[in-house]
Design a protein around this motif. Sequence first.
Motif, PDB file in Angstrom:
ATOM      1  N   ILE A 251      54.088  20.762  24.753  1.00 37.07           N
ATOM      2  CA  ILE A 251      54.430  19.667  25.679  1.00 37.07           C
ATOM      3  C   ILE A 251      54.210  18.315  24.993  1.00 37.07           C
ATOM      4  CG2 ILE A 251      53.658  18.503  27.800  1.00 37.07           C
ATOM      5  CD1 ILE A 251      53.088  21.339  28.937  1.00 37.07           C
ATOM      6  N   THR A 252      53.090  18.196  24.276  1.00 38.08           N
ATOM      7  CA  THR A 252      52.796  16.926  23.588  1.00 38.08           C
ATOM      8  C   THR A 252      53.854  16.635  22.528  1.00 38.08           C
ATOM      9  OG1 THR A 252      50.463  17.431  23.899  1.00 38.08           O
ATOM     10  CG2 THR A 252      50.984  15.644  22.396  1.00 38.08           C
ATOM     11  N   ALA A 253      54.207  17.652  21.757  1.00 40.37           N
ATOM     12  CA  ALA A 253      55.230  17.458  20.721  1.00 40.37           C
ATOM     13  C   ALA A 253      56.551  17.027  21.355  1.00 40.37           C
ATOM     14  CB  ALA A 253      55.413  18.751  19.927  1.00 40.37           C
ATOM     15  N   LEU A 255      56.915  15.522  24.234  1.00 36.75           N
ATOM     16  CA  LEU A 255      56.720  14.170  24.780  1.00 36.75           C
ATOM     17  C   LEU A 255      56.905  13.113  23.685  1.00 36.75           C
ATOM     18  CD1 LEU A 255      55.644  12.598  27.378  1.00 36.75           C
ATOM     19  CD2 LEU A 255      53.426  12.694  26.265  1.00 36.75           C
ATOM     20  N   PHE A 256      56.244  13.328  22.564  1.00 37.70           N
ATOM     21  CA  PHE A 256      56.350  12.368  21.454  1.00 37.70           C
ATOM     22  C   PHE A 256      57.796  12.301  20.956  1.00 37.70           C
ATOM     23  CE2 PHE A 256      52.354  10.573  19.781  1.00 37.70           C
ATOM     24  CZ  PHE A 256      51.465  11.090  20.728  1.00 37.70           C
TER      25      PHE A 256
ATOM     26  N   LEU B 176      49.350   9.553  26.581  1.00 45.23           N
ATOM     27  CA  LEU B 176      50.014  10.126  25.396  1.00 45.23           C
ATOM     28  C   LEU B 176      51.399   9.507  25.213  1.00 45.23           C
ATOM     29  CD1 LEU B 176      49.034  13.908  25.661  1.00 45.23           C
ATOM     30  CD2 LEU B 176      48.418  12.333  23.814  1.00 45.23           C
ATOM     31  N   GLY B 177      52.089   9.279  26.342  1.00 45.70           N
ATOM     32  CA  GLY B 177      53.411   8.636  26.271  1.00 45.70           C
ATOM     33  C   GLY B 177      53.307   7.243  25.684  1.00 45.70           C
ATOM     34  N   ALA B 180      52.836   7.530  22.078  1.00 44.29           N
ATOM     35  CA  ALA B 180      54.080   8.009  21.448  1.00 44.29           C
ATOM     36  C   ALA B 180      55.073   6.869  21.222  1.00 44.29           C
ATOM     37  CB  ALA B 180      54.716   9.084  22.325  1.00 44.29           C
ATOM     38  N   ARG B 181      54.990   5.826  22.030  1.00 44.56           N
ATOM     39  CA  ARG B 181      55.919   4.712  21.842  1.00 44.56           C
ATOM     40  C   ARG B 181      55.634   3.946  20.559  1.00 44.56           C
ATOM     41  NH1 ARG B 181      54.508   3.413  27.221  1.00 44.56           N
ATOM     42  NH2 ARG B 181      55.688   4.770  28.587  1.00 44.56           N
ATOM     43  N   TRP B 183      53.415   5.397  17.752  1.00 43.67           N
ATOM     44  CA  TRP B 183      53.200   6.228  16.580  1.00 43.67           C
ATOM     45  C   TRP B 183      53.772   7.630  16.798  1.00 43.67           C
ATOM     46  CZ3 TRP B 183      48.863   3.093  18.104  1.00 43.67           C
ATOM     47  CH2 TRP B 183      48.578   2.065  17.206  1.00 43.67           C
ATOM     48  N   SER B 184      54.098   8.295  15.686  1.00 46.35           N
ATOM     49  CA  SER B 184      54.573   9.677  15.798  1.00 46.35           C
ATOM     50  C   SER B 184      53.365  10.596  16.000  1.00 46.35           C
ATOM     51  CB  SER B 184      55.323  10.083  14.526  1.00 46.35           C
ATOM     52  OG  SER B 184      54.401  10.168  13.457  1.00 46.35           O
ATOM     53  N   LEU B 185      53.628  11.832  16.417  1.00 47.28           N
ATOM     54  CA  LEU B 185      52.516  12.754  16.658  1.00 47.28           C
ATOM     55  C   LEU B 185      51.722  13.043  15.372  1.00 47.28           C
ATOM     56  CD1 LEU B 185      50.976  14.446  18.716  1.00 47.28           C
ATOM     57  CD2 LEU B 185      52.599  16.303  18.347  1.00 47.28           C
ATOM     58  N   VAL B 215      45.340  15.935  23.930  1.00 42.54           N
ATOM     59  CA  VAL B 215      46.091  17.187  23.709  1.00 42.54           C
ATOM     60  C   VAL B 215      45.214  18.381  24.113  1.00 42.54           C
ATOM     61  CG1 VAL B 215      47.142  18.699  21.981  1.00 42.54           C
ATOM     62  CG2 VAL B 215      47.503  16.246  21.846  1.00 42.54           C
ATOM     63  N   LEU B 218      44.749  18.533  27.786  1.00 44.72           N
ATOM     64  CA  LEU B 218      45.982  19.002  28.431  1.00 44.72           C
ATOM     65  C   LEU B 218      45.965  20.539  28.509  1.00 44.72           C
ATOM     66  CD1 LEU B 218      48.359  17.386  29.475  1.00 44.72           C
ATOM     67  CD2 LEU B 218      49.532  17.767  27.316  1.00 44.72           C
TER      68      LEU B 218
END
Lengths: 273, 515
Positions: A251-253, A255-256, B176-177, B180-181, B183-185, B215, B218
């Motif tokens: 899910i995190t992957a 989302l990113f 997390l969102g 994500a805006r 930096w990449s995971l 993470v 979650l």
Amino acid sequence: MASRLGGLASVLVGSGLVLSLGFGAPARGTEADPEGPYGIPREERYLYRPVPAVEVATQQGVVRLDRLWGERPVLLTLVYTRCSGVCYPFVRSLRDAVRRVGGLGRDYRVVVLSFDPEDTVETMAAMARNVGLADRPDWIFGVTAPTSIERLTQAIGYWIRWDPAARQYDHPAVLIGVDRGRVVRFLVGATVEPARLYEVIRELRGEMVGTYPLPRKGVLFRCLQYRPGRGTALDWGFLLLPAPGFAAFGITAFLFWSVRRRRACPVHSPGGP
Amino acid sequence: MLHGEASLAWPTPVLLERGEAVSEAEDVGFRRMTLVWVATVLALVVVLGTLGWLMRLTQGNWLTLRPEWFYSLMTLHGLGMFGTWYIATMAAVTYLLSRYVRPSLSASRFVYGLTLVAVSLFVIATLVGRFSPGWYFLYPLPFYSQGVWKPWATAVFFTFVGLLGVAWLIWEVSLLGAIARRWSLPQALGWDVLFGRRSVSDVPLAVHIATVMLVLHLSALLSAVVLLSLYTLEGIGTGIRNDPLLMKNLVFYFGHVTAEVTTNLSFMVVLELLPRLAGRPPFRVNRMFAAAFNVILVLIAVTYLHHLLMDFAQPFWLRVLGQTASYLIPIPAAVVTIFIVLTLIYGSRIRWTLPAVLLYLGVMGVAIDGIGAAFISSTPALQFLFHNTLVAVAHLHLGFVMGVVLINLGFVFQFVKELSRSEESSWTTWAIPVLLAIGGYGLVLMFSLAGVASVPRRYAIYPEELARGVTMARFAIVPLALLTAGALLYLWELVRRWPHAWAASRLSSSEAASS
């Protein structure tokens, strides 16, 4: 955003109400009846409860139960000599299981007590002879006063009912492990399995005896499955343990990936402090 | 690493400088939201702490509380404190992250509202419905009330758990969102420095730790979803039954990971604040941090297994895995806690203000708990002696009261102090930590000594055989009183500053600077 969140809140509150109504259905274990299904004494209600130290009359004399369990743990069972049902087979079964398991005299004693006011020291001695246990110092066959029987049965949740038609008592076959005056374990059933008796004796020794419910109907997911001859093996339910971890990472992957693909909200500056 | 040569003046403000990712209006919004969270958390802690007093007085035979009430209060106190400090930590984390990324303010407000609804349900389930199976509601106990609570109380309780889970899920996904805006995971997880050529990332350490922990949490929330679904399927009368071993694994995965994540996120607060208080530059993700927190990510996911060391049916290899992970986790944890904090402070120009002292004590509390008490919990030979005794309660109180709580109190005081622009007096700087430390460690010591004397946990009334439990509970009143005195003094210092802080929270950073 606020309206979407409001919609989500409505769904959640609605789901909560449905859940609340649904949970109204079951109510287990709330009844005060000391008997479980089929008249089986409910071990969980009487575990670690004190057992009255009643006086037991035997051919060797009168002995109090607390003197017995002061020396070593006691396996206590209640029978009556006129019994044409479970009593004699039960005591024989217990005798055989004790022979198989061992430890009698060292780890424990067995007290076979009559709950019938008509029984006497002599009838109990005759029962001992009948089952081949006469003159065994660690097998104590005896009787006690009716008031003591009442105290004892109430304390351990044992029930006795007189059936005038059959002229017999109706009662369960139970072996009770008593350590330092408290109930440690119930063993219920007409036949004493050596393996189960061994568990009771281990418990009386202070060893930990694990239990795991046998496979039963209606269980969707189980961690383990027992197969005779192969022992325990992992079952499908076990997959539910790592699944949340992998799902969370997925899910995190996602989302990113989706956020960065859309870049919906530009960042003012990448510098940071 | 740039530490050592820095000789920066103590920066003021430490917390209130606005990041570039959020606007002035959003910055004001986050400040106000943080104050609202703080007020709510502290109000809850006062109530829940009072319940702790009632329980200890009951165990000391100085108060007569019916056992049913004792267990209701125990459930409310345990799960309430657990959730409250998770929320407090998340509020601090959200505020700190708003300096680097742009979290959703509306999500934060929604989560607050949902949390209030959930907490109200929890109070109703325990105080009105007398739901009392203990804080981790181990299966199948919620279904077997022995007449103490009604089925509706079970339903309300699980609705509370469900709503709180949804609230936390929204909170974490929104954070997390926001990350994500920017930096990449792989960047946020530190994989670019761990496996790439760069030795230092431009990702702030706070963002890295938050990503790893979110993470992880979650996954804990998803396991709670599975747990709740299985409970619901059985609870609504479908005839479906559950496997106690599976349910225990699920509940301990959720509970243990939440506790670990709370601890690590509170440590993130320390690593964000302490460099500024010590006049050091902020941390960036380097190979050591990336390696440590990635290892911690994996280890936390399996250390929960030490809660099932006494469950003989659990496969042996799983128990070995749990014990090994439990023994390994103090290594990276100790490196990034004790070692980093000590090197940060050594030779620095840190001003030992109340927040600095509380943060330092909090880190040491976490370290002592992680290396000492957790070791006891994860060693089978010791489990045979201490399982289900008050040693377990000592462990929980040590990690939370002397770790997470102190760190959060440090953050809150710094926040309110900066907003109200008022320094604390020198005597409060030392009196509060001394009272909290002596009281807190004393409380933990009394739980530990009682546990060593085989006094079991979750006993409302101690029978004759456990008379030592009564004595220990009575002795525990002394440190409890000291801890309460420290907490009240802290609250007084906070409440005095609150009106100014609340008024100042409406001002933008530039207005505040010029006022």
